[in-house]
Write an enzyme that holds these catalytic residues in place. Structure first.
Site, PDB file in Angstrom:
ATOM      1  N   GLU A 143      45.619  34.753  46.375  1.00 63.00           N
ATOM      2  CA  GLU A 143      46.374  33.616  46.921  1.00 63.00           C
ATOM      3  C   GLU A 143      47.720  34.006  47.515  1.00 63.00           C
ATOM      4  OE1 GLU A 143      46.431  30.756  43.685  1.00 63.00           O
ATOM      5  OE2 GLU A 143      44.291  30.342  43.901  1.00 63.00           O
TER       6      GLU A 143
ATOM      7  N   ASN B  26      41.485  37.685  47.480  1.00 64.87           N
ATOM      8  CA  ASN B  26      40.854  36.439  47.027  1.00 64.87           C
ATOM      9  C   ASN B  26      41.749  35.250  47.360  1.00 64.87           C
ATOM     10  OD1 ASN B  26      38.693  35.199  45.417  1.00 64.87           O
ATOM     11  ND2 ASN B  26      40.269  34.825  43.845  1.00 64.87           N
TER      12      ASN B  26
ATOM     13  N   HIS C 200      36.811  26.094  45.239  1.00 65.07           N
ATOM     14  CA  HIS C 200      37.071  24.938  44.364  1.00 65.07           C
ATOM     15  C   HIS C 200      37.040  23.723  45.274  1.00 65.07           C
ATOM     16  CE1 HIS C 200      38.245  27.462  40.989  1.00 65.07           C
ATOM     17  NE2 HIS C 200      39.050  28.135  41.774  1.00 65.07           N
TER      18      HIS C 200
ATOM     19  N   GLU D 270      34.859  31.586  42.793  1.00 63.46           N
ATOM     20  CA  GLU D 270      35.332  30.647  41.752  1.00 63.46           C
ATOM     21  C   GLU D 270      34.764  29.255  41.956  1.00 63.46           C
ATOM     22  OE1 GLU D 270      39.601  30.664  41.354  1.00 63.46           O
ATOM     23  OE2 GLU D 270      39.751  32.823  41.677  1.00 63.46           O
TER      24      GLU D 270
ATOM     25  N   ASP E 183      33.485  25.648  41.975  1.00 66.84           N
ATOM     26  CA  ASP E 183      33.190  24.433  41.212  1.00 66.84           C
ATOM     27  C   ASP E 183      33.242  23.261  42.180  1.00 66.84           C
ATOM     28  OD1 ASP E 183      36.050  24.235  41.294  1.00 66.84           O
ATOM     29  OD2 ASP E 183      36.220  24.964  39.236  1.00 66.84           O
TER      30      ASP E 183
HETATM   31  C1  XIL Z   1      42.999  29.082  36.308  1.00 58.69           C
HETATM   32  C2  XIL Z   1      42.310  29.050  34.957  1.00 58.69           C
HETATM   33  O1  XIL Z   1      41.045  28.499  35.115  1.00 58.69           O
HETATM   34  C3  XIL Z   1      43.126  28.238  33.980  1.00 58.69           C
HETATM   35  O2  XIL Z   1      42.562  28.357  32.679  1.00 58.69           O
HETATM   36  C4  XIL Z   1      44.545  28.752  33.946  1.00 58.69           C
HETATM   37  O3  XIL Z   1      45.313  27.918  33.118  1.00 58.69           O
HETATM   38  C5  XIL Z   1      45.123  28.769  35.336  1.00 58.69           C
HETATM   39  O4  XIL Z   1      44.311  29.536  36.182  1.00 58.69           O
HETATM   40  N1  XIL Z   1      42.484  30.047  41.292  1.00 58.69           N
HETATM   41  C6  XIL Z   1      42.415  31.230  40.608  1.00 58.69           C
HETATM   42  C7  XIL Z   1      42.202  31.235  39.160  1.00 58.69           C
HETATM   43  O5  XIL Z   1      42.422  32.296  41.245  1.00 58.69           O
HETATM   44  O6  XIL Z   1      42.812  32.334  38.546  1.00 58.69           O
HETATM   45  C8  XIL Z   1      42.680  29.948  38.518  1.00 58.69           C
HETATM   46  O7  XIL Z   1      42.298  29.975  37.157  1.00 58.69           O
HETATM   47  C9  XIL Z   1      42.090  28.780  39.234  1.00 58.69           C
HETATM   48  C10 XIL Z   1      42.523  28.759  40.676  1.00 58.69           C
END
Ligand code: XIL
Length: 789
Positions: free
Chosen positions: A366, A409, A445, A475, A477
């Site tokens: 990020e 990422n 996400h 990641e 969802d």
């Molecule tokens: C999130 C985790 O899921 C949480 O448990 C934590 O509190 C914060 O981080 N993008 C990412 C991940 O790259 O590392 C993040 O994970 C979600 C968003």
């Protein structure tokens, strides 16, 4: 010293080994159980082997554990490290130090809380000291209030003291410094057969534990063994997503949290469905380097250990991010040069620890702003090091682990658009500068409405591929407003399907990971209040519609399955007659996109293998093997005698029904070579023309098509040796037409559907003779059996 710590696989162990090497006190010399008992092998030092550095609220100092409470009770329970598995009598011993305790306890949990309140279903026993007495409190799952009991502390008990809590028959007996202090009836705390180890400190108490062990009576059958959930091997089902993805090398993964490995459904879903894991948090900066140059790898090590035990690959996440940075760093007023040293050391230590063990690292996460105009993400690293930190991080990561693929990422740039343009420009620049980058992670996400289309994602994957870069969906969802309706879940399934199809359509897209295993353990409800239900498996770890959608994309599409004309015969033979419980060969085309075999070690055959199901008269049949042109299945024991109908459903599309004839018994001798019967001679060798059975010796012939059994076997189940399952119909056997005495006729233990008939070889003319078996009047094929002189 530090390199020793880093090269050892488990930091808790490494730390203790280091301590032993330096100070070398015999940690458990002080611990001897009460008379007639001895320490249980493997459980002599549960501080050393307890993985305590993974347990929050426990400070692991050299050879001791410290549990300190301020204004609340502090009750750390070791759910991620080893627990005890107990049979019969056992005890747990601890050396405890709590000067003037007003409540410090050894806490032993037989069953963890099963509901929202801490006490729901909880079976827990606390034994310790409180205001100069031995104090016992226990919970049996139905009330928040413990049952409390007290004993006199034996005179002269000093500090530290040795506590031993024993289950002896139906009693709990408490010993202090080897002498009994009191006893009570055991309310069944450890009926589960397991003991989680923990401690409890009342407010304003500090408990120090300098020894911890388990013991059993020196004589007798009692047993204590250690079980670590992070080494648990999940039984494979044959139809997990990983089984579909595996043959093509594609990876399906999930973000994991090792404290959940102790939840069986979590560990089993993870290990049977996924072939890739990524730590949700355990490899991030604040978790791995909580204080400068002090690394904590306990949780990450457990994840790697779980993955190795389950044949799964591991992604690393992440080395550089603007979030999850510890205060010691962000508030440390470090110079730019110091910050660079800190980052370099962090990358080389963390990536170096897992060198060769990870398939990929998210090196930088990020680094482009979340919102338009998608400039550089404000971050500690950008401020301290300038924009060159990204290239630099990749170079350090490559040096630390040359085998891991290095990924950039990011979020919100999955389809074509301004964000993905910014990501594209960043990585294109890196490629042109010769920075060692291998891939781009698309987080994904998304919501149903906000998800990019399959074609937009595919275009983005393609342009990254044109730069020579791999892509992984890292990641995913798909959050829904909760509670989710059936139509929400269907729409979510479509989003999963689109993303999977976009990835699978491009050879440079190599993995799809979801951010969590099930809806019970997703970050979404906390991060997006009002949303949830975002993952593939529901709160109970049951597959949601999205699983079928992804499975359908992973399994190569075959078109409609077709059963060949006359293509159903008894397994290993040519007869179209079968019997309930017998194995059947089914031939055809488009039966399955993949060749899959029922998982080894399973105790019963699955009714789904990959995306293939077979029904006989509408009842699902257990499957042994599926391939494009052949299926081996079992006729359900419940199938009625007479003509039956078989349907193959592959990828949701069903074949035209085909007939099979079911008889009470349908014996069919298995053959090899030129019609030779599969027979084991008395010396366990295979009967052949050059390895004949002696007249009068014993032999076993193997066949299919059993009749009814005296100990019925459930459909899909394997025959057991105890009890044996024997034919109930009269079974006869002839060799060259001469009846042979039948010793046993029934099922072969460890197999489904395999009959064997144990007989005595008749005395007569030697040579290759036709062998035939008859069960209840139904005669088998005749196959050759060699009788010697
Ligand atoms: C999130 C985790 O899921 C949480 O448990 C934590 O509190 C914060 O981080 N993008 C990412 C991940 O790259 O590392 C993040 O994970 C979600 C968003």
């Amino acid at each position: 010293m530090t390199s020793l710590i880093r090269s050892l696989p488990v930091s808790g162990v490494a730390r203790s080994i280091l301590v032993l090497a330096c100070a070398a006190p015999n940690l458990y010399a002080a611990l001897s159980p009460h008379a007639g008992w001895s320490l249980a092998p493997g459980a002599e030092d549960l501080i050393l082997t307890g993985s305590w550095s993974c347990v929050s609220q426990v400070a692991v100092n050299a050879n001791s554990l410290t549990i300190a409470a301020n204004s609340n009770f502090v009750t750390p329970i070791n759910t991620s490290g080893p627990k005890l598995q107990v049979q019969g009598d056992f005890s747990v011993l601890a050396t405890l130090s709590a000067p003037s305790s007003t409540g410090t306890y050894l806490t032993l949990v037989g069953t963890l809380s099963t509901g929202p309140a801490f006490w729901n279903g909880l079976k827990r026993l606390d034994v310790g000291t409180s205001n100069g007495s031995v104090s016992v409190n226990y919970w049996t799952g139905g009330s928040a209030n413990a049952v409390a009991q007290g004993f006199k502390l034996p005179a002269g008990t000093g500090d530290p003291y040795n506590l031993e809590v024993a289950r002896i028959g139906a009693l709990i007996v408490v010993f202090v410094n080897g002498s009994e202090a009191g006893r009570l009836a055991d309310p069944g705390i450890f009926d589960s057969g397991q003991v989680y180890l923990g401690f409890n400190a009342a407010p304003q108490n500090t408990l120090m534990v300098t020894a911890l062990a388990a013991a059993i009576p020196a004589a007798g059958a009692s047993k204590v063994s250690l079980f670590s959930s992070y080494l648990q091997v999940a039984q494979r089902t044959g139809s997990g997503l990983r089984d579909l993805a595996g043959p093509t090398g594609f990876l399906v993964g999930a973000a994991v949290n090792p404290s959940l490995f102790s939840v069986d459904a979590y560990a089993l879903t993870l290990g049977s469905q996924f072939n890739l894991v990524v730590p949700e948090n355990a490899m991030k900066f604040a978790e791995t380097e909580p204080a400068r140059d002090q690394y904590s790898f306990c949780a990450a090590d457990q994840i790697v250990a779980f993955a190795q035990a389950n044949g799964m690959k591991v992604r690393g996440h992440n080395l550089v991010w603007q979030q999850d940075l510890p205060n010691w760093l962000t508030q440390g007023n470090f110079s730019s040069a110091d910050a660079a040293t800190i980052l370099r050391d962090h990358i080389s230590t963390v990536a170096g620890r897992y060198k060769g063990k990870l398939v990929a690292w998210d090196v930088v996460n990020e680094a482009i702003a979340y919102g338009a105009p998608y400039g550089p993400q404000p971050s500690y690293w950008l401020t301290s090091l300038g924009s060159g930190y990204i290239d630099q991080a990749f170079r350090w990561a490559r040096d630390a682990d040359p085998a891991a693929k290095l990924f950039y990422n990011d979020t919100g740039g999955e389809g074509m658009g301004a964000k993905s343009d910014a990501v594209y420009n960043l990585v294109a620049g890196m490629v042109s500068r010769g920075v060692p980058i291998d891939g781009v992670g698309l987080q994904m996400h998304v919501t149903v409405a906000g998800a990019p289309s399959a074609s937009s994602i595919s275009s983005n994957i393609k342009r990254l591929g044109a730069l020579g870069l791999e892509v992984q969906i890292t990641e995913m969802d798909v959050r829904l407003p909760v509670p989710a309706s059936a139509s929400d879940l269907a729409a979510q399934a479509t989003v999963y399907k689109n993303v999977a199809s976009a990835c699978l359509a491009n050879s440079n897209c190599t993995a799809l990971l979801t951010w969590g295993v099930s809806d019970a353990n997703s970050w979404i409800p906390a991060a997006y209040p009002g949303f949830g239900a975002a993952l593939l498996f529901d709160q109970q770890f049951q597959p949601k519609p999205a699983v079928g959608a992804v499975a359908g994309m992973l399994a190569p599409s075959t078109g409609q399955a077709q059963i060949s004309n006359g293509g159903i015969v008894i397994h290993g033979g040519t007869s179209p007659n079968v019997s309930p419980g017998s194995l059947v060969d089914l031939y055809g085309s488009n039966l399955s996109g993949l060749s899959l075999t029922a998982p080894a070690g399973a105790t019963s055959l699955p009714v789904t293998l990959g995306v293939v199901q077979v029904t006989i008269n509408g009842t699902p049949a257990p499957l042994l093997y599926v391939s494009p042109s052949q299926i081996i299945l079992q006729v359900p024991y419940s199938t009625a005698v007479g003509p039956a109908t078989v349907v193959v459903t592959s990828n949701g599309a069903s074949s035209v029904p085909a007939p099979v004839n079911v008889q009470v018994a349908a014996p069919s001798i298995l053959t090899y070579g030129n019609n030779r019967a599969v027979v084991e001679n008395q010396d366990n060798s295979v009967n052949s023309a050059s390895n004949c059975a002696a007249p009068g010796s014993y032999a076993s012939v193997f066949l299919m098509g059993s009749g009814p059994l005296d100990n019925p076997i459930p459909t899909g189940g394997l025959a057991s040796a105890q009890p044996l399952s024997a034919e109930t119909l009269p079974t006869t056997l002839t060799v060259g037409g001469t009846p042979a005495p039948v010793i046993f006729a029934g099922m072969t233990p460890g197999f489904a559907g395999l009959v064997h008939v144990n007989f005595q070889v008749p005395v007569g003319a030697p040579g290759d003779l036709p062998l035939q078996v008859t069960i209840g009047g139904a005669a088998s094929n005749q196959a050759l059996f060699c009788v010697g002189r």
